[in-house]
Every structure is written in structure tokens, then in C-alpha cells.
Design a protein around this motif. Structure first.
Motif, short mmCIF file in Angstrom:
data_model
loop_
_atom_site.label_atom_id
_atom_site.label_comp_id
_atom_site.label_asym_id
_atom_site.label_seq_id
_atom_site.Cartn_x
_atom_site.Cartn_y
_atom_site.Cartn_z
N ASP A 86 -0.92 -16.24 -7.95
CA ASP A 86 -0.18 -17.48 -7.67
C ASP A 86 0.49 -16.91 -6.14
OD1 ASP A 86 1.61 -19.67 -7.42
OD2 ASP A 86 3.20 -18.74 -8.43
N ARG A 87 1.52 -16.19 -6.20
CA ARG A 87 2.18 -15.70 -5.18
C ARG A 87 1.87 -14.25 -4.78
NH1 ARG A 87 8.34 -18.13 -5.36
NH2 ARG A 87 7.97 -20.30 -5.06
N VAL A 88 1.65 -13.91 -3.54
CA VAL A 88 1.22 -12.64 -3.28
C VAL A 88 1.92 -11.89 -1.81
CG1 VAL A 88 -0.80 -10.61 -2.98
CG2 VAL A 88 -0.75 -12.49 -4.68
N SER A 89 2.50 -10.97 -1.80
CA SER A 89 3.03 -10.30 -0.67
C SER A 89 2.43 -8.96 -0.46
CB SER A 89 4.44 -10.27 -0.60
OG SER A 89 5.15 -11.78 -0.70
N VAL A 90 2.14 -8.70 0.84
CA VAL A 90 1.51 -7.44 1.22
C VAL A 90 1.77 -6.95 2.30
CG1 VAL A 90 -0.78 -6.38 1.62
CG2 VAL A 90 -0.85 -8.04 0.16
N ALA A 91 2.14 -5.54 2.50
CA ALA A 91 2.39 -4.93 4.06
C ALA A 91 1.51 -3.90 4.04
CB ALA A 91 3.91 -4.65 4.09
N VAL A 92 0.99 -3.72 5.13
CA VAL A 92 0.20 -2.44 5.53
C VAL A 92 0.75 -1.65 6.72
CG1 VAL A 92 -2.07 -1.48 6.27
CG2 VAL A 92 -2.06 -3.51 4.49
N ILE A 93 1.40 -0.45 6.42
CA ILE A 93 2.08 0.33 7.76
C ILE A 93 1.02 1.33 7.98
CG2 ILE A 93 4.04 1.56 7.91
CD1 ILE A 93 4.06 -0.29 4.88
N ASP A 94 0.84 1.24 9.60
CA ASP A 94 0.22 2.26 10.26
C ASP A 94 1.10 2.98 11.29
OD1 ASP A 94 -2.42 2.65 9.16
OD2 ASP A 94 -2.65 0.32 9.53
N GLY A 95 1.80 3.86 10.93
CA GLY A 95 2.62 4.45 12.02
C GLY A 95 4.01 3.50 12.17
N ASP A 96 4.34 3.06 13.36
CA ASP A 96 5.03 2.14 13.80
C ASP A 96 4.73 0.64 13.54
OD1 ASP A 96 6.89 4.09 14.39
OD2 ASP A 96 6.11 4.18 16.39
N THR A 97 3.49 0.37 13.14
CA THR A 97 2.98 -0.84 13.10
C THR A 97 2.80 -1.48 11.44
OG1 THR A 97 1.54 -0.68 14.92
CG2 THR A 97 0.91 -2.42 13.33
N VAL A 98 3.64 -2.68 11.37
CA VAL A 98 3.61 -2.99 9.95
C VAL A 98 2.95 -4.50 10.08
CG1 VAL A 98 4.88 -3.91 8.42
CG2 VAL A 98 5.69 -2.05 9.53
N ARG A 99 1.74 -4.50 9.32
CA ARG A 99 1.17 -5.90 9.22
C ARG A 99 1.58 -6.49 7.99
NH1 ARG A 99 -4.61 -5.64 9.58
NH2 ARG A 99 -4.46 -3.57 8.60
N GLU A 100 1.81 -7.82 7.73
CA GLU A 100 2.16 -8.48 6.34
C GLU A 100 1.13 -9.78 6.14
OE1 GLU A 100 6.07 -9.70 6.50
OE2 GLU A 100 6.80 -7.82 6.50
N ALA A 101 0.90 -9.95 5.08
CA ALA A 101 0.08 -11.28 4.60
C ALA A 101 0.78 -11.60 3.29
CB ALA A 101 -1.27 -10.84 4.00
N LEU B 269 2.12 -2.56 -6.56
CA LEU B 269 1.59 -1.24 -6.23
C LEU B 269 2.37 -0.58 -4.68
CD1 LEU B 269 -0.55 1.04 -6.62
CD2 LEU B 269 -1.73 0.13 -4.98
N VAL B 270 2.66 0.47 -4.91
CA VAL B 270 3.47 1.01 -3.71
C VAL B 270 2.62 2.55 -3.28
CG1 VAL B 270 5.39 2.16 -2.47
CG2 VAL B 270 5.60 -0.15 -3.92
N ALA B 271 2.13 2.75 -2.25
CA ALA B 271 1.20 3.88 -1.91
C ALA B 271 1.45 4.17 -0.47
CB ALA B 271 -0.20 3.65 -2.44
N PHE B 272 1.25 5.67 -0.40
CA PHE B 272 1.27 5.99 1.09
C PHE B 272 0.42 7.22 1.19
CE2 PHE B 272 5.11 8.03 -1.21
CZ PHE B 272 4.80 9.39 -0.68
N ASP B 273 -0.05 7.66 2.41
CA ASP B 273 -0.67 8.95 2.45
C ASP B 273 -0.31 9.49 4.03
OD1 ASP B 273 -2.67 10.90 3.53
OD2 ASP B 273 -4.30 9.58 2.88
N ARG B 274 0.58 10.44 3.77
CA ARG B 274 0.99 11.28 4.96
C ARG B 274 -0.02 11.86 5.91
NH1 ARG B 274 5.42 13.58 1.22
NH2 ARG B 274 7.01 12.03 1.02
N ASP B 275 -1.06 12.18 5.37
CA ASP B 275 -2.04 13.02 6.29
C ASP B 275 -2.54 11.61 7.31
OD1 ASP B 275 -1.73 15.25 5.40
OD2 ASP B 275 -3.66 14.84 3.90
N ALA B 276 -2.83 10.45 6.68
CA ALA B 276 -3.38 9.29 7.49
C ALA B 276 -2.27 8.40 8.09
CB ALA B 276 -4.27 8.29 6.66
N GLY B 277 -0.84 8.59 7.91
CA GLY B 277 0.20 7.69 8.56
C GLY B 277 0.26 6.33 7.91
N ARG B 278 -0.43 6.18 6.78
CA ARG B 278 -0.57 4.71 6.52
C ARG B 278 0.15 4.74 5.07
NH1 ARG B 278 -5.61 0.63 6.00
NH2 ARG B 278 -5.29 0.66 8.19
N ALA B 279 0.65 3.32 4.67
CA ALA B 279 1.30 3.11 3.56
C ALA B 279 1.10 1.50 3.17
CB ALA B 279 2.77 3.35 3.52
#
Length: 352
Positions: free
Chosen positions: A58-73, A320-330
């Protein structure tokens, strides 16, 4: 047509009409909202993955963080839409443990019985660190006899199966036998951990989470309900994995295991602070024990390969919440149905 045949025809027509009316009145399983917004490429990527993933949406919200860049859907939502985050709440409780250790209020090896009235029961000997790493030997849930029937009814009605008071939680925990001191996921353990930390701080769990995690990170729209009285009249609700409307889950005394409500904006701030190691109690993310298979665990946070994560599920929401410090992504994924978002979240963690 004879009278008997006419009667039969009328009866059949009435039955068909009754079935049609009944079918029309039945709730229809939702579908992924056609209203989308955000980064167009991410919107299409999310849509494509969900199309191949089982379960109603139904409703879904997503964020992808790469360093200082945040993309949302977003689908049928915005970054201010409220979701139940379920067991991702456990990472807040884990952070509170690490923070309380830093403050000198407790130690990792403090026995639970030093903080809660457990008498000489087996649960009294369990340490806070064992609770935080799911290695206490406590079962997943405490199920006293007087809760069996209400829990069955709640599951049938898609309602909150929890709702004990702190005194009831402690009393039922004092009756539990301990199993092996090895990884066994336990909602009961995290409920006790959160209540013990609140006792050590001289407050309740709701205020503890607000003062030590939400406020420092600017998570103004995050809170810990413990009853429906804590919810707004128009508080969002979700759907089960089969598409039936679900009642809200507030969990009562079990709140430290899974009752937080939050938004994509707040959870993005939360995971970014874990990623850059500025979050209160960030030591909770460091693996210290085995968690089965190739995974390890810190205080609630699981790590698989280089990805540190936690998922959540209530009757009508998954996350789900996830992050990878080596890749700089969350990544943050919030969803208002009971269908899993794990596959989507881990797919988005892959650096493309």
C-alpha cells in the motif's frame, strides 16, 4: 415455469445477490499506491523490486544514503508519514544500554535482578549484555496461561497481542526457565532490558528513549506508544500480509521490543548517525557475539558481511534499517503492510 421452479429460481437469485453484497462488503487487499514521488530512478527501482517480491503493498517510503546524498522514494506517502517500525525499536533499546554504560548507570554484566523485582528466579541472574545479544536463555515470548486465549483472539482479529503492565511482565518473567546461553531471538528479553534501563535511570522507557535518542538526533516525530491512548485519533494503521486491516500495536510493557512509531525523515537521521558514528550509544552497533550462520550481533544490531542491520514487523507494518560503513551507504525502508521488505532493503544496499 412451475411454482416450485419459480421459488427455486428466486432463492438462487437471492443467494447470488446476497453473495454479491457480501463480497462487495469484504475488505479488498490493497495494492501499491500509484501516487509516487521522490527520485525518479529510485522510484522505478523500488517499484521493479516490489513487483517481483511476494506480498500485498500500500504505502512505502524508502531512503538511500550515500555519503552526503540522500535519495527518497515514496508511494502514497511523504517523509512525514508515520509508520510502526516494529523490532527496529530494539536498536533504540540497544543504544540506550550502551549509553547507560557510558553514563555509569549500569554495566554490561549487571544482573537483571539488580534492577527488577525478580527474586531468586532464574531470570534474575541474566545480564544486561545477554539480553542485548539474545543469549540470555529466555524464550522468545512469555506466555502465561491467562494470556493464551487473548493472544489467539488478537491474532485472529489482527490486533495487538501484547499489553501487559510492567508488574505483569516481571511476574511472568520470574516464572521462566532458562535455556542454553546461545543466540535465540527474544522479544521478552528486550522488553525486560528496556524496563530495566528505565528503572536504572529513574524514569519510564518512553521518556528515556525521547531524552537520550530522539531529542539528541532531532527525531521530533518519533515516539513510544504503550497504549492506544498515546495515539492520535487518525493515527495510521496498516494491513496484514494477507491484506486484512490491522489494528495498531502499542505493546504495553513490551514496548522496548517493538512499539516505536517514526517517519522516514526521522529514521534517515537515525541511520545517518549510526553510519557516521555520532549516534548516542553508537557502541551498540559493534559486533560482540555470534548470531547464527555468518552473522554477528552487537546490542540488537546484526551484522552480516559488512552490512549492519535490523528489520521489524508488527501486525500491519514492516521495516528495515541497514548501513555499511565501508561503503558509506545506508538504507531505510518503511512499509504499512505485513509483507517483508528485507529483499528490497538488501537489494538497495548493493552499491550500483
Amino acid at each position: 415455469m412451475t411454482r416450485s421452479k419459480k421459488t427455486l429460481a428466486v432463492a438462487i437469485a437471492a443467494a447470488v445477490a446476497a453473495f454479491a453484497v457480501g463480497a462487495a462488503a469484504m475488505p479488498r487487499p490493497p495494492a501499491l499506491s500509484a501516487e509516487s514521488r521522490g527520485d525518479s530512478a529510485l522510484v522505478e527501482e523500488v517499484r521493479a523490486v516490489l513487483a517481483e517480491t511476494p506480498g500485498v503493498r500500500d504505502r512505502v517510503s524508502v531512503a538511500v544514503i550515500d555519503g552526503d546524498t540522500v535519495r527518497e522514494a515514496h508511494f502514497g506517502a511523504t517523509d512525514a508519514t508515520e509508520y510502526e517500525i516494529g523490532s527496529v525499536t530494539k536498536t533504540v533499546t540497544g543504544s540506550l544500554l550502551a549509553d547507560a554504560i557510558d553514563r555509569g548507570e549500569v554495566e554490561a554484566q549487571t544482573p537483571l535482578g539488580d534492577l527488577l523485582e525478580l527474586g531468586s528466579s532464574p531470570a534474575a541472574s541474566v545480564t544486561l549484555e545477554e539480553l542485548a545479544t539474545h543469549s540470555s536463555g529466555l524464550p522468545r515470548l512469555a506466555m502465561p496461561l491467562d494470556r493464551v486465549l487473548p493472544t489467539i483472539v488478537a491474532n485472529y482479529r489482527a490486533a495487538d497481542p501484547y499489553g501487559s503492565t510492567v508488574d505483569q511482565l516481571v511476574a511472568s518473567s520470574s516464572e521462566q526457565e532458562l535455556g542454553e546461553k546461545e543466540y535465540l531471538y527474544s522479544n521478552l528479553g528486550f522488553a525486560l532490558l528496556g524496563q530495566a534501563l528505565a528503572t536504572a535511570a529513574g524514569t519510564d522507557y518512553q521518556e528515556l528513549a525521547e531524552e537520550r535518542v530522539f531529542a539528541p538526533l532531532g527525531m521530533d516525530d518519533s515516539f513510544v506508544p504503550t497504549s492506544t491512548d498515546d495515539l492520535a485519533a487518525d493515527a495510521p494503521t496498516g494491513f496484514t500480509a494477507a491484506g486484512r486491516p490491522s489494528e495498531p500495536w502499542t505493546l504495553g510493557a513490551d514496548a522496548p521490543a517493538g512499539s516505536v512509531r517514526s517517519t522516514l525523515a526521522d529514521m534517515t537521521a537515525y541511520v545517518r548517525a549510526q553510519l557516521d558514528e555520532t549516534a548516542p550509544g553508537v557502541a551498540a552497533t559493534e559486533p560482540i557475539a555470534d548470531a547464527g550462520g555468518s552473522s554477528t550481533i552487537g546490542y540488537a544490531w546484526h551484522t552480516t558481511d559488512s552490512v549492519t542491520w535490523h528489520n521489524g514487523a508488527t501486525g500491519g507494518f514492516t521495516s528495515l534499517v541497514a548501513f555499511d560503513r565501508d561503503a558509506g551507504r545506508a538504507v531505510v525502508v518503511l512499509n504499512n503492510t505485513g509483507a517483508s521488505v528485507d529483499e528490497l532493503g538488501f537489494a538497495l544496499m548493493e552499491d550500483d
